[in-house]
Write a protein that holds these residues in place. Structure first.
Motif, PDB file in Angstrom:
ATOM      1  N   LYS A   1      54.152  13.433  25.946  1.00 47.97           N
ATOM      2  CA  LYS A   1      52.853  12.644  25.303  1.00 47.97           C
ATOM      3  C   LYS A   1      52.300  11.550  26.447  1.00 47.97           C
TER       4      LYS A   1
ATOM      5  N   TYR B   1      47.717   4.560  27.030  1.00 53.18           N
ATOM      6  CA  TYR B   1      47.883   3.667  25.621  1.00 53.18           C
ATOM      7  C   TYR B   1      47.742   2.333  25.567  1.00 53.18           C
TER       8      TYR B   1
ATOM      9  N   SER C   1      45.202   2.798  17.623  1.00 50.63           N
ATOM     10  CA  SER C   1      45.250   4.073  17.131  1.00 50.63           C
ATOM     11  C   SER C   1      45.875   5.215  17.825  1.00 50.63           C
ATOM     12  N   ALA C   2      45.735   5.334  19.205  1.00 48.15           N
ATOM     13  CA  ALA C   2      46.200   6.305  20.158  1.00 48.15           C
ATOM     14  C   ALA C   2      47.792   6.231  20.003  1.00 48.15           C
TER      15      ALA C   2
ATOM     16  N   GLU D   1      49.591   5.260  17.442  1.00 51.43           N
ATOM     17  CA  GLU D   1      50.052   5.859  16.113  1.00 51.43           C
ATOM     18  C   GLU D   1      50.127   7.109  16.057  1.00 51.43           C
ATOM     19  N   GLN D   2      48.661   7.633  16.545  1.00 51.08           N
ATOM     20  CA  GLN D   2      48.407   9.015  16.420  1.00 51.08           C
ATOM     21  C   GLN D   2      49.373   9.890  17.066  1.00 51.08           C
TER      22      GLN D   2
END
Length: 91
Positions: free
Chosen positions: A6, A10, A61-62, A64-65
């Motif tokens: 990933k 971030y 949010s990135a 967490e996603q």
């Protein structure tokens, strides 16, 4: 993050409610068991070289996603940092 596929950029910071620098300073002294009067100062009351945003919260949010585990609350991180300072004789 490094052990995943990933990749990306971030924004990462500790979790917890949004607070002002004033409230952050009060919490530092509270956790350090220091009785210090902290006086709030608005950004319009001092001259800064750079214009400061009204809200500088990071969007997590990135993180967490992507399914990464959030960092602990900032109060917890602050407490652990103050313990390190105590152990070093700096506090």
């Amino acid at each position: 993050m490094i052990e995943t596929e990933k990749y990306g950029t971030y924004h990462v910071s500790n979790t917890g409610e949004y607070i002002s620098w004033y409230n952050f300073a009060k919490e530092i002294f509270k956790q350090a068991n220091m009785k210090v009067k902290v006086v709030p100062v608005g950004s319009d009351q001092y001259e800064a070289k750079a214009k400061r945003p009204t809200n500088s919260r990071m969007d997590l949010s990135a993180v967490e996603q992507a399914g990464f585990t959030p960092l602990p609350a900032w109060q917890d991180a602050l407490g652990r940092y103050l313990e390190v300072l105590k152990d070093m004789g700096e506090l």
